[in-house]
Scaffold this motif. Structure first.
Motif, mmCIF file in Angstrom:
data_model
loop_
_atom_site.group_PDB
_atom_site.id
_atom_site.type_symbol
_atom_site.label_atom_id
_atom_site.label_comp_id
_atom_site.label_asym_id
_atom_site.label_seq_id
_atom_site.Cartn_x
_atom_site.Cartn_y
_atom_site.Cartn_z
ATOM 1 N N ARG A 82 0.849 -1.190 0.000
ATOM 2 C CA ARG A 82 0.000 0.000 0.000
ATOM 3 C C ARG A 82 0.881 1.235 0.000
ATOM 4 O O ARG A 82 1.941 1.257 0.613
ATOM 5 C CB ARG A 82 -0.913 0.027 1.238
ATOM 6 N N TRP A 83 0.438 2.283 -0.686
ATOM 7 C CA TRP A 83 1.165 3.543 -0.737
ATOM 8 C C TRP A 83 0.366 4.606 -0.009
ATOM 9 O O TRP A 83 -0.862 4.646 -0.082
ATOM 10 C CB TRP A 83 1.384 3.973 -2.188
ATOM 11 N N ASP A 84 1.083 5.505 0.685
ATOM 12 C CA ASP A 84 0.430 6.580 1.422
ATOM 13 C C ASP A 84 -0.040 7.711 0.517
ATOM 14 O O ASP A 84 -1.042 8.352 0.785
ATOM 15 C CB ASP A 84 1.382 7.155 2.484
ATOM 16 N N GLU A 85 0.704 7.954 -0.551
ATOM 17 C CA GLU A 85 0.375 9.076 -1.428
ATOM 18 C C GLU A 85 -0.467 8.623 -2.620
ATOM 19 O O GLU A 85 -0.470 7.456 -2.994
ATOM 20 C CB GLU A 85 1.653 9.766 -1.912
ATOM 21 N N ASP A 86 -1.196 9.568 -3.208
ATOM 22 C CA ASP A 86 -1.980 9.278 -4.406
ATOM 23 C C ASP A 86 -1.045 9.120 -5.599
ATOM 24 O O ASP A 86 0.023 9.731 -5.656
ATOM 25 C CB ASP A 86 -2.961 10.421 -4.698
ATOM 26 N N TRP A 87 -1.438 8.320 -6.547
ATOM 27 C CA TRP A 87 -0.662 8.149 -7.759
ATOM 28 C C TRP A 87 -1.018 9.261 -8.731
ATOM 29 O O TRP A 87 -2.167 9.685 -8.819
ATOM 30 C CB TRP A 87 -0.958 6.804 -8.400
ATOM 31 N N ASP A 88 -0.055 9.715 -9.483
ATOM 32 C CA ASP A 88 -0.279 10.755 -10.478
ATOM 33 C C ASP A 88 -0.552 10.083 -11.824
ATOM 34 O O ASP A 88 0.313 10.005 -12.683
ATOM 35 C CB ASP A 88 0.941 11.676 -10.561
#
Length: 79
Positions: A46-52
């Motif tokens: 899981r990633w904390d930041e949104d994907w661009d």
């Protein structure tokens, strides 16, 4: 890569298939299990930041047939 020994319970039929594949392909069974663990680790990450990820706007809904055709053209072009 540091390796850690662990014990897992697996389905008999799955283990038999892994053993057959290892014998057929000349690979150690442990490679299959390391690969499986790695795939699960990647899938559950899981990633904390949104994907661009850019959003494409074609001005109308895109049909499933158009998507299938575009993917087919892309695959055919890659061969």
């Amino acid at each position: 890569m540091a390796l850690k020994k662990t014990t897992v319970m697996v389905d008999e039929n799955d283990l038999a298939l892994v053993k057959e594949a290892a014998a057929r392909e000349g690979r150690p069974e442990s490679e299959y299990f390391r690969e499986a663990f790695h795939l699960v680790a990647l899938r559950t990450r899981r990633w904390d930041e949104d994907w661009d990820i850019p959003e494409l706007d074609f001005g109308r809904p895109v049909t499933a047939e158009e998507i299938d055709r575009a993917v087919g053209d892309g695959v055919a072009g890659a061969e």
